[in-house]
Scaffold this motif. Structure first.
Motif, short mmCIF file in Angstrom:
data_model
loop_
_atom_site.label_atom_id
_atom_site.label_comp_id
_atom_site.label_asym_id
_atom_site.label_seq_id
_atom_site.Cartn_x
_atom_site.Cartn_y
_atom_site.Cartn_z
N VAL A 23 32.04 46.47 40.67
CA VAL A 23 31.43 45.17 40.94
C VAL A 23 32.37 44.11 40.39
CG1 VAL A 23 29.46 43.64 40.47
CG2 VAL A 23 29.09 46.11 40.78
N VAL A 24 32.64 43.10 41.19
CA VAL A 24 33.48 41.99 40.74
C VAL A 24 32.65 40.72 40.79
CG1 VAL A 24 35.57 40.65 41.16
CG2 VAL A 24 35.56 43.11 41.58
N ARG A 25 32.66 39.98 39.68
CA ARG A 25 31.89 38.73 39.63
C ARG A 25 32.85 37.56 39.60
NH1 ARG A 25 26.16 38.30 37.42
NH2 ARG A 25 26.57 40.51 36.98
N GLY A 26 32.72 36.69 40.59
CA GLY A 26 33.63 35.57 40.72
C GLY A 26 33.04 34.28 40.20
N ASP A 27 33.87 33.53 39.51
CA ASP A 27 33.49 32.22 38.99
C ASP A 27 34.11 31.15 39.90
OD1 ASP A 27 33.43 29.80 37.53
OD2 ASP A 27 33.20 30.88 35.65
N LEU A 28 35.41 31.06 39.87
CA LEU A 28 36.15 30.12 40.72
C LEU A 28 37.46 30.80 41.07
CD1 LEU A 28 35.98 27.12 41.75
CD2 LEU A 28 37.42 26.54 39.81
N SER A 29 37.86 30.73 42.31
CA SER A 29 39.02 31.49 42.75
C SER A 29 40.32 30.98 42.12
CB SER A 29 39.14 31.45 44.27
OG SER A 29 39.56 30.16 44.71
N SER A 70 35.34 40.44 35.88
CA SER A 70 35.45 39.18 36.61
C SER A 70 36.62 39.25 37.57
CB SER A 70 35.64 38.02 35.63
OG SER A 70 36.95 38.03 35.09
N SER A 71 36.61 38.39 38.56
CA SER A 71 37.71 38.37 39.52
C SER A 71 38.99 37.84 38.88
CB SER A 71 37.34 37.53 40.74
OG SER A 71 37.11 36.18 40.37
N TRP A 72 38.85 36.94 37.91
CA TRP A 72 40.00 36.34 37.26
C TRP A 72 40.81 37.41 36.53
CZ3 TRP A 72 42.89 32.26 37.51
CH2 TRP A 72 43.70 31.88 36.43
N GLU A 73 42.07 37.49 36.78
CA GLU A 73 43.03 38.44 36.20
C GLU A 73 42.85 39.86 36.71
OE1 GLU A 73 43.01 37.80 31.94
OE2 GLU A 73 44.41 36.13 32.16
N ALA A 74 41.85 40.12 37.56
CA ALA A 74 41.71 41.41 38.25
C ALA A 74 41.94 42.59 37.32
CB ALA A 74 42.69 41.46 39.43
N GLU A 75 41.16 42.64 36.26
CA GLU A 75 41.41 43.63 35.21
C GLU A 75 41.15 45.08 35.65
OE1 GLU A 75 40.26 42.43 31.13
OE2 GLU A 75 39.50 40.62 32.10
N GLY A 123 50.98 32.71 41.67
CA GLY A 123 50.82 33.51 42.87
C GLY A 123 50.39 34.94 42.61
N HIS A 124 50.89 35.54 41.51
CA HIS A 124 50.53 36.93 41.24
C HIS A 124 49.05 37.08 40.92
CE1 HIS A 124 50.22 36.70 36.78
NE2 HIS A 124 51.14 35.77 36.90
N LEU A 125 48.45 36.04 40.33
CA LEU A 125 47.01 36.08 40.06
C LEU A 125 46.21 36.00 41.36
CD1 LEU A 125 46.79 33.75 36.93
CD2 LEU A 125 46.52 36.24 36.97
N ILE A 126 46.66 35.17 42.27
CA ILE A 126 45.98 35.04 43.56
C ILE A 126 46.07 36.35 44.34
CG2 ILE A 126 46.01 33.82 45.77
CD1 ILE A 126 47.10 31.37 44.24
N THR A 127 47.26 36.95 44.36
CA THR A 127 47.46 38.20 45.10
C THR A 127 46.59 39.32 44.54
OG1 THR A 127 49.74 37.59 45.64
CG2 THR A 127 49.16 39.93 45.76
N ALA A 128 46.54 39.44 43.20
CA ALA A 128 45.74 40.50 42.57
C ALA A 128 44.25 40.27 42.79
CB ALA A 128 46.06 40.56 41.08
N GLU A 129 43.82 39.02 42.68
CA GLU A 129 42.41 38.72 42.89
C GLU A 129 42.00 39.04 44.32
OE1 GLU A 129 39.65 35.29 41.17
OE2 GLU A 129 41.02 34.50 42.69
N ARG A 130 42.83 38.68 45.26
CA ARG A 130 42.54 38.96 46.67
C ARG A 130 42.36 40.47 46.89
NH1 ARG A 130 43.66 36.07 51.21
NH2 ARG A 130 45.04 34.67 50.01
N GLU A 131 43.30 41.27 46.38
CA GLU A 131 43.20 42.72 46.58
C GLU A 131 41.94 43.28 45.94
OE1 GLU A 131 45.45 46.93 45.50
OE2 GLU A 131 46.52 45.03 45.14
N LEU A 132 41.62 42.85 44.73
CA LEU A 132 40.45 43.38 44.04
C LEU A 132 39.16 43.04 44.80
CD1 LEU A 132 39.23 44.86 41.63
CD2 LEU A 132 39.17 42.66 40.42
N LEU A 133 39.07 41.82 45.29
CA LEU A 133 37.86 41.42 46.02
C LEU A 133 37.70 42.21 47.31
CD1 LEU A 133 37.97 37.55 45.51
CD2 LEU A 133 36.43 39.17 44.41
N HIS A 134 38.80 42.58 47.93
CA HIS A 134 38.72 43.37 49.16
C HIS A 134 38.48 44.85 48.88
CE1 HIS A 134 39.70 40.62 52.53
NE2 HIS A 134 40.26 39.88 51.58
N THR A 135 38.76 45.29 47.64
CA THR A 135 38.61 46.70 47.29
C THR A 135 37.24 47.01 46.69
OG1 THR A 135 40.98 46.77 46.80
CG2 THR A 135 39.66 48.59 45.98
N ALA A 136 36.66 46.06 45.97
CA ALA A 136 35.42 46.30 45.25
C ALA A 136 34.26 46.62 46.19
CB ALA A 136 35.08 45.07 44.41
#
Length: 386
Positions: A109-115, A88-93, A123-136
């Motif tokens: 593959v990243v599956r997003g529920d709610l940003s 999932s996008s949450w916590e960018a595991e 802020g660190h969760l937002i930054t990590a999620e952003r990077e993962l979504l752009h990388t996947a």
């Protein structure tokens, strides 16, 4: 047909506790396995471990240090060498794993529920999620609203929508049945249980929604945690405004109190239950006149969908982003104020004996699994060709 080796990563996969993406992976994994594919779930240690027939579960040490967890996931996936990885996008595991050169990893593959941005997370969760979504390689969303939310929040192409579903052979209209498990609790200020009584020990003294609240009150059920996202503060306000018309039964998840607990003056018309097992959930919904949501945001709205599948009408905030999707075939009302709810409640609910499923047909786990598998196969084929 060549089997695909699939790794699903989510650190909160438990046997009984609930949650959107956790429920999603628990629903997809057996269906993908039954189609002949090799499924591995990667999660963290839990007192309630998940066991699914024919599916490998790798359990990592439990930690709230996300960087350490992401490193452990990276090492585990490198050793596992799957064909496709999803989280999932949450916590960018899978963030560390996705940073590897494409030749040294599987497609992600990243599956997003709610940003995290919309939920106003750290802020660190937002930054990590952003990077993962752009990388996947591929981003999926569980609803049309979630797709728009992720694209807007992180300036990415609109994700492919693979709608969530419910277990329709489990959640469907039928006579309400009393619970075999779960407990009735009262809440301390930190949202932990101050008192606890097993529901199964209560016999004919079961609280609403199974028992009669008396005085002609409607039986409302509410599912969630004491968080701003779920609108706990709105719930407390509405409980006071509807005290003469409704009894509200809260099915409370486990979480730290992120909203103040001030249920004073409504002790007789608000009941809190917890740890109701999955086999008892349909009876919980069926016994109610309405499911009430006070959520500020929902990426999908699992409890809402389950209630609709059971034929129980729902009451949703008018500005809830997923409301138009969930109510596409009817099934309830939207409201803006307590006065709106009072007007709805005075008209009464659909008699339980005449209820039919009101969840749109496209919200189906079999459909979600088939669509997901097609995406995995395409990614695997593209990787082999490359």
């Amino acid at each position: 047909m060549t089997a695909v080796r699939i790794a699903l990563v989510h650190r909160d996969l438990h046997a009984t506790t609930r949650g959107g993406i956790g429920t999603l992976y628990r629903a997809l994994a057996p269906r993908l396995s039954a189609a002949g594919h090799e499924i591995t779930l990667i999660t963290q240690r839990t007192p309630d471990p998940l066991a699914l027939k024919g599916i490998r579960v790798i359990t990592l040490p439990r930690t709230d240090d996300l960087d350490s967890h992401r490193q452990a996931v990276d090492q585990t996936l490198a050793e596992l060498a799957p064909d496709v990885v999803e989280c999932s996008s949450w916590e960018a595991e899978t963030l560390h794993y996705s940073r590897r050169p494409a030749a040294q990893r599987a497609p992600v593959v990243v599956r997003g529920d709610l940003s995290a941005a919309t939920m106003r997370a750290f802020g660190h969760l937002i930054t990590a999620e952003r990077e993962l979504l752009h990388t996947a390689e591929t981003v999926l969303a569980v609803s049309e609203f979630a797709a728009t939310d992720l694209a807007t929040a992180y300036d990415i192409p609109r994700p492919t929508v693979v709608a969530n579903g419910v277990e329709r052979d489990h959640f469907h209209p039928a006579p309400a049945t009393p619970p075999a498990g779960g407990r009735r609790i009262t809440l301390a200020a930190d949202a932990t249980a101050a008192t606890s009584q097993p529901l199964a020990s209560m016999g004919r003294s079961l609280p609403p929604p199974w028992g009669d609240p008396g005085d002609g009150r409607s039986r409302l059920v509410w599912v969630g945690k004491t968080t701003p996202m779920k609108g706990w503060d709105h719930l407390e306000h509405l409980a006071g405004e509807l005290v003469d018309l409704a009894h509200i039964t809260v099915l409370l998840g486990h979480a730290s109190a992120l909203s103040p607990i001030t249920l004073s003056g409504v002790e007789d018309t608000v009941t809190i239950v917890q740890d109701v097992p999955s086999e008892d959930l349909p009876g919980f919904y069926r016994a109610a006149d309405f499911l009430l949501s006070t959520s500020r945001w929902e990426g999908f709205g699992l409890a809402i969908a389950e209630a609709l599948a059971c034929g129980t009408p729902v009451l949703l905030p008018a500005d809830l982003g997923t409301a138009p999707e969930l109510l596409a075939t009817g099934g309830g009302h939207t409201y803006r104020t307590a006065e709106d709810l009072r007007a709805i409640l005075t008209t009464g609910a659909t008699p339980a004996a005449t209820r039919t499923s009101m969840l749109p047909a496209r919200f189906d786990w079999d459909t979600a699994a088939a669509t997901t598998l097609a995406i995995y196969r395409t990614l695997r084929e593209e990787t082999v060709v490359a």
